[in-house]
Design a protein around this motif. Structure first.
Motif, PDB file in Angstrom:
ATOM      1  N   MET A  54      16.151   2.052 -44.325  1.00  0.00           N
ATOM      2  CA  MET A  54      14.666   2.198 -44.727  1.00  0.00           C
ATOM      3  C   MET A  54      14.045   3.508 -43.927  1.00  0.00           C
ATOM      4  SD  MET A  54      12.917  -1.350 -45.141  1.00  0.00           S
ATOM      5  CE  MET A  54      13.569  -1.888 -43.316  1.00  0.00           C
ATOM      6  N   GLU A  60       6.765  -0.267 -41.668  1.00  0.00           N
ATOM      7  CA  GLU A  60       7.298  -0.849 -40.101  1.00  0.00           C
ATOM      8  C   GLU A  60       6.003  -1.019 -39.315  1.00  0.00           C
ATOM      9  OE1 GLU A  60       9.662  -1.827 -38.483  1.00  0.00           O
ATOM     10  OE2 GLU A  60      11.449  -1.321 -39.858  1.00  0.00           O
ATOM     11  N   TYR A 247      12.863  -7.565 -45.386  1.00  0.00           N
ATOM     12  CA  TYR A 247      13.216  -6.594 -46.260  1.00  0.00           C
ATOM     13  C   TYR A 247      14.412  -6.779 -46.966  1.00  0.00           C
ATOM     14  CZ  TYR A 247      15.817  -4.543 -42.143  1.00  0.00           C
ATOM     15  OH  TYR A 247      16.664  -4.579 -41.343  1.00  0.00           O
ATOM     16  N   ALA A 260      16.056  -8.561 -41.770  1.00  0.00           N
ATOM     17  CA  ALA A 260      16.974  -8.514 -40.781  1.00  0.00           C
ATOM     18  C   ALA A 260      16.653  -9.478 -39.861  1.00  0.00           C
ATOM     19  CB  ALA A 260      17.308  -7.267 -40.137  1.00  0.00           C
ATOM     20  N   ARG A 303      20.209  -3.180 -32.527  1.00  0.00           N
ATOM     21  CA  ARG A 303      19.240  -1.949 -32.291  1.00  0.00           C
ATOM     22  C   ARG A 303      19.088  -1.791 -30.926  1.00  0.00           C
ATOM     23  NH1 ARG A 303      17.055  -6.274 -35.186  1.00  0.00           N
ATOM     24  NH2 ARG A 303      16.632  -5.815 -37.339  1.00  0.00           N
ATOM     25  N   ARG A 329      14.090   0.325 -34.248  1.00  0.00           N
ATOM     26  CA  ARG A 329      14.247  -0.033 -35.655  1.00  0.00           C
ATOM     27  C   ARG A 329      14.141   1.256 -36.483  1.00  0.00           C
ATOM     28  NH1 ARG A 329      12.612  -5.336 -36.956  1.00  0.00           N
ATOM     29  NH2 ARG A 329      12.024  -4.389 -39.175  1.00  0.00           N
TER      30      ARG A 329
HETATM   31  N1  GLY Z   1      14.345  -0.865 -39.545  1.00  0.00           N
HETATM   32  C1  GLY Z   1      14.613  -2.272 -39.741  1.00  0.00           C
HETATM   33  C2  GLY Z   1      15.312  -3.079 -38.770  1.00  0.00           C
HETATM   34  O1  GLY Z   1      15.701  -2.599 -37.588  1.00  0.00           O
HETATM   35  O2  GLY Z   1      15.864  -3.985 -38.926  1.00  0.00           O
END
Ligand code: GLY
Length: 371
Positions: A54, A60, A247, A260, A303, A329
């Protein structure tokens, strides 16, 4: 992708980490005439493979200030960055500025305190149905962010690898860098690895969630579990849907990526019933029709999180060491601007002004300045 060359040969620039940042920076440096070498432990471990892709500073809910500026600037670079990579490789990166809808089920969520762009707006249920049918009755309306979108990360991975190859970048796979060697003055002289010693004039650390294994940076893994769904017939989704801890990212093929979880469990592998169940419950609560979709894939990734959710960018704790890690993210979103600013800094010593807010020094006591 890898060439079987062992170390102990001087390189110009060594990039540690062959994920999104490592490859994007290498490509930018090579396009500007430099000769970077990328040392990668395992390409398929990179956060790139787990990410939904995304491009979503507003959805966000990023805070105003340096991070907002960095993220919107990067999103605005996306069309030209992708075009450059697609022209070079002849591949489709799956970039789709499809807009993002953020549905709301509680009246209080209508008030947004985070920055928004001028063309973003609130859609009530009747307007929303024109943009995207299929929302549950509990949805009271949605925020519409027309400038946001997505890139297909599996396509992007192929594009980055192919671009690196076509530019003649040496990408060495299957190598674990273990430590830096440095002079008493703090200059890095070499890297020690499980495949010998590597030296260069300049070193760039782009090791994401694994950064702590080389430097005492506060970057920790934040696990995300995800799944993919296939529609039984015509695809329903035209836009990314960004809900509460959820999402839905529709690919052009009709497949929907559902994300997620966000779990502080270290490098614990695998998907769990609880993780996938939570995602599926949230997904069908927003869009009941998804209950009829087929689950076609599940996966997870890590992440690279930092204590303040901001990346660590710029000059590192040694004169010839640069850092590009901790994108948390927003790694896919921040790839173009990270590559551009890091190349400006490394090749021309410019751009540090934009990177100041992201310095590793914000986490450090003033006396602790050595790698
Ligand atoms: N950018 C979305 C996530 O890290 O889940």
């Amino acid at each position: 992708m890898s060439r079987m060359i062992l170390g102990d040969e001087q390189r110009d620039i060594l990039i540690i980490g062959g994920g999104t940042m490592g490859l994007a920076i290498a490509i930018e440096l090579a396009l500007r005439g430099a000769r970077p070498t990328v040392l990668s432990r395992q390409f398929r471990e990179a956060a790139l493979h787990a990410a939904a892709g995304m491009l979503a500073p507003q959805a966000e809910g990023l805070p105003a200030g340096a991070m907002w500026n960095l993220c919107t600037a990067s999103r605005n670079l996306y069309p030209s960055w992708i075009e450059k990579l697609e022209q070079l490789t002849g591949l489709d990166a799956g970039y789709w500025p499809c807009g993002i809808l953020a549905p709301v089920t509680d009246e209080r969520q209508r008030d947004r305190t985070h920055p928004m762009e001028a063309d973003s707006r609130w859609l009530d249920t009747s307007e929303l149905a024109n943009y995207q049918p299929g929302f549950a009755e509990s949805v009271l309306g949605a925020w519409w962010f027309p400038q946001e979108g997505q890139v297909n990360t599996r396509n992007l991975a192929k594009v980055l690898v192919s671009a690196a190859r076509l530019l003649g970048i040496e990408v060495i796979e299957g190598i674990t860098v273990q430590r830096f060697q440095q002079t008493p003055q703090g200059e890095i002289t070499a890297l020690e690895s499980d495949r010998g010693r590597w030296s260069a004039g300049i070193y760039i650390l782009a090791t994401g969630a694994w950064s702590q294994s080389l430097l005492p940076l506060p970057v920790t893994p934040r696990k995300g579990q995800m799944l993919a769904l296939k529609p039984p017939g015509q695809p329903l989704l035209n836009h990314v849907i960004f809900g509460d801890q959820l999402y839905l990212v529709p690919r052009r093929s009709g497949k929907v990526v559902v994300g997620a979880t966000s779990e502080d469990v270290g490098f614990q592998e695998g998907t769990t019933v609880a993780g996938l169940q939570a995602l599926l419950n949230r997904a069908t609560a927003v869009m009941p029709e998804l209950a009829n979709y087929e689950v076609i894939d599940t996966w997870w990734g890590y992440r690279p999180a930092t204590p303040d959710d901001l990346p660590i960018l710029g000059q590192g704790p040694a004169a010839n060491l640069y850092l590009a890690t901790g994108h948390y993210r927003n790694g896919i979103l921040l790839a173009p601007i990270t590559a551009k600013l890091m190349a400006n800094l490394i090749l021309h010593q410019t751009g540090d002004r934009h990177l100041k807010a992201f310095s590793w020094q914000r986490f450090q006591a003033p006396s602790e300045t050595r790698a």
